[in-house]
Design an enzyme around this catalytic site. Structure first.
Site, PDB file in Angstrom:
ATOM      1  N   HIS A 139     -19.316 -10.337 -16.820  1.00 48.50           N
ATOM      2  CA  HIS A 139     -18.174  -9.686 -17.195  1.00 48.50           C
ATOM      3  C   HIS A 139     -17.721 -10.723 -18.137  1.00 48.50           C
ATOM      4  CE1 HIS A 139     -14.354  -8.249 -17.649  1.00 48.50           C
ATOM      5  NE2 HIS A 139     -13.655  -9.323 -17.139  1.00 48.50           N
TER       6      HIS A 139
ATOM      7  N   GLU B 229       0.850  -1.202  -0.104  1.00 47.03           N
ATOM      8  CA  GLU B 229      -0.203  -0.088   0.138  1.00 47.03           C
ATOM      9  C   GLU B 229       0.993   1.160   0.001  1.00 47.03           C
ATOM     10  OE1 GLU B 229      -3.265   3.022   0.530  1.00 47.03           O
ATOM     11  OE2 GLU B 229      -2.797   0.898  -0.440  1.00 47.03           O
TER      12      GLU B 229
ATOM     13  N   HIS C 219       2.741   1.876  -3.184  1.00 44.18           N
ATOM     14  CA  HIS C 219       1.793   2.314  -4.270  1.00 44.18           C
ATOM     15  C   HIS C 219       1.450   3.793  -4.177  1.00 44.18           C
ATOM     16  CE1 HIS C 219      -1.701   2.420  -6.953  1.00 44.18           C
ATOM     17  NE2 HIS C 219      -2.558   2.828  -6.184  1.00 44.18           N
TER      18      HIS C 219
ATOM     19  N   HIS D 138     -12.464   3.261  -9.794  1.00 40.95           N
ATOM     20  CA  HIS D 138     -11.030   3.614  -9.632  1.00 40.95           C
ATOM     21  C   HIS D 138     -10.161   3.289 -10.751  1.00 40.95           C
ATOM     22  CE1 HIS D 138      -7.731   3.770  -6.481  1.00 40.95           C
ATOM     23  NE2 HIS D 138      -7.932   5.029  -7.184  1.00 40.95           N
TER      24      HIS D 138
ATOM     25  N   HIS E 279      -3.421  -9.570 -16.844  1.00 41.21           N
ATOM     26  CA  HIS E 279      -4.818  -9.255 -17.375  1.00 41.21           C
ATOM     27  C   HIS E 279      -5.091  -7.928 -17.349  1.00 41.21           C
ATOM     28  CE1 HIS E 279      -8.881 -10.375 -18.475  1.00 41.21           C
ATOM     29  NE2 HIS E 279      -9.287  -9.694 -17.434  1.00 41.21           N
TER      30      HIS E 279
END
Length: 308
Positions: free
Chosen positions: A216, A60, A63, A125, A278
């Site tokens: 999806h 975290e 990032h 996001h 991906h």
């Protein structure tokens, strides 16, 4: 015109940095490290720099550091490009988009840390970061004058291909959103088979998580078919315009890769490497589709000019 070499390096670094932000955000979500720094932002666990480090804190906080450093680069890139390439029609718009959506995604991330957000909001996001990446990517192409290399100024795109290009690009954003929704609603393993949720019991989804997962997959199948159709159309009718025919060939390769890695994510039970690839491929595909939109925009612009 040869642009300043330093500007080119900043553009490349910003583009790679935006990819790092996208993949870092995906890593935070997939490893459930979003609360690694607790309810503190921009600090971490009540400190400016955390002294107690574990895996969640490292992911975290790293990032956040990458986002801050890349954000500074993008501001420099946007301001410099605005001043140096302001005469190019798209430069100012792309500069604004790059900064605006980078700030927006940072604010959404901060809001999630401080107050928490619903899954359907959090799914935005990644898509917002994707728009910022696309703007930086296109700015980089302008700086390197890729359009001149491929003679994009003289590209001519018919109405059929124009509307398919616009439509599939907008639709790809919906596919991205549904994929993000799979992650944020923890629906990744609700369907353990592929291509159906349960290959031995084919039927409609039975709960919300199955609807998210299979929705999806259906959206992804449709974009594969759509881009395949556009590719064959462009290959047949635009062989004399390599930027168009080859651009759609690359898009077709990317969307097939995207579908394949999506299958691997399911069959490997959310393998982290497969999941990150991906996310990387969809980012590259969206950036390429935005470039095709740029070509469509330029085709309309130049067609609207009075002929001498």
């Amino acid at each position: 015109m040869q642009h300043n070499r330093t500007l080119k390096w900043i553009a490349v670094a910003s583009t790679i940095g935006m990819l790092a932000i996208l993949l870092g955000g995906a890593l935070v979500t997939k490893t459930e490290s979003g609360m690694g720094c607790g309810r503190h932002w921009p600090g971490c666990n009540g400190e400016l720099i955390p002294t107690e480090i574990n895996a969640e804190v490292l992911i975290e906080f790293s990032h956040r550091l990458v986002t801050g450093a890349v954000g500074i680069l993008i501001v420099i890139l946007s301001v410099w490009a605005w001043r140096a390439l302001g005469h190019i029609r798209e430069t100012k718009f792309l500069s604004f988009m790059a900064i605006f959506f980078l700030v927006l995604q940072a604010l959404i991330g901060a809001a999630q840390v401080l107050w928490g957000q619903g899954d359907f909001i959090l799914a935005l996001h990644f898509g917002i970061s994707l728009i910022s990446f696309a703007a930086v990517f296109l700015l980089t192409l302008l700086i390197f004058e890729v359009d001149r290399k491929f003679d994009a100024e003289n590209v001519r795109i018919g109405n059929k291909l124009k509307w398919h290009t616009i439509g599939v690009t907008l639709y790809s954003y919906l596919v991205v959103y549904t994929g993000a929704l799979v992650r944020h609603t923890d629906s990744g393993l609700v369907c353990r088979d592929w291509p159906f949720c349960r290959n031995d019991d084919i039927g409609l989804p039975t709960n919300m998580h199955e609807w998210v997962q299979m929705g999806h997959r259906l959206a992804a199948l449709f974009i594969v078919i759509w881009i395949a159709y556009i590719f064959f159309h462009a290959w047949k009718h635009y062989q004399n315009q390599k930027v168009v025919s080859r651009g759609w060939m690359i898009a077709f390769i990317l969307v097939l890769t995207q579908a394949s890695t999506g299958m691997l994510v399911v069959l490997t039970r959310l393998n982290l490497a497969a999941a990150l690839v991906h996310s990387l491929v969809i980012s590259l595909l969206f950036g390429l589709l935005c470039y095709m939109i740029l070509l469509v925009s330029r085709s309309r612009h130049y067609e609207s000019r009075p002929k001498s």
